[in-house]
Design a protein around this motif. Sequence first.
Motif, mmCIF file in Angstrom:
data_model
loop_
_atom_site.group_PDB
_atom_site.id
_atom_site.type_symbol
_atom_site.label_atom_id
_atom_site.label_comp_id
_atom_site.label_asym_id
_atom_site.label_seq_id
_atom_site.Cartn_x
_atom_site.Cartn_y
_atom_site.Cartn_z
ATOM 1 N N ARG A 1 0.840 -1.205 0.000
ATOM 2 C CA ARG A 1 0.000 0.000 0.000
ATOM 3 C C ARG A 1 0.877 1.259 0.000
ATOM 4 N N ARG A 2 1.928 1.241 0.785
ATOM 5 C CA ARG A 2 2.816 2.400 0.849
ATOM 6 C C ARG A 2 3.521 2.644 -0.476
ATOM 7 N N VAL A 3 3.986 1.593 -1.108
ATOM 8 C CA VAL A 3 4.647 1.747 -2.411
ATOM 9 C C VAL A 3 3.637 2.236 -3.444
ATOM 10 N N SER A 4 2.419 1.715 -3.392
ATOM 11 C CA SER A 4 1.370 2.149 -4.312
ATOM 12 C C SER A 4 1.065 3.640 -4.137
ATOM 13 N N ILE A 5 0.987 4.088 -2.902
ATOM 14 C CA ILE A 5 0.751 5.514 -2.638
ATOM 15 C C ILE A 5 1.899 6.350 -3.197
#
Length: 78
Positions: free
Chosen positions: A15-19
């Motif tokens: 999720r963090r990489v996607s953000i």
Amino acid sequence: MPHDHGHIDPKSGDRRVSIAVWANALLTVAQIVGGILSGSLALIADALHNFSDMASLVIAFAARKIARRPADERMTFG
């Protein structure tokens, strides 16, 4: 003496990489638009730099997904 430590959920990192990917994409688009409207070659050049950062984050995101695949008969290492 027991050996115990908490593990972070791997999907929270996804999720963090996607953000980060989407934030870089928005910044890239904003810099291209701003560079065109203001006639700033520096903004457009920085947008291309941010685009390359976004591409590397996409590769990292894909690598995270591939690394978590389970082993099978063909690829015993996962």
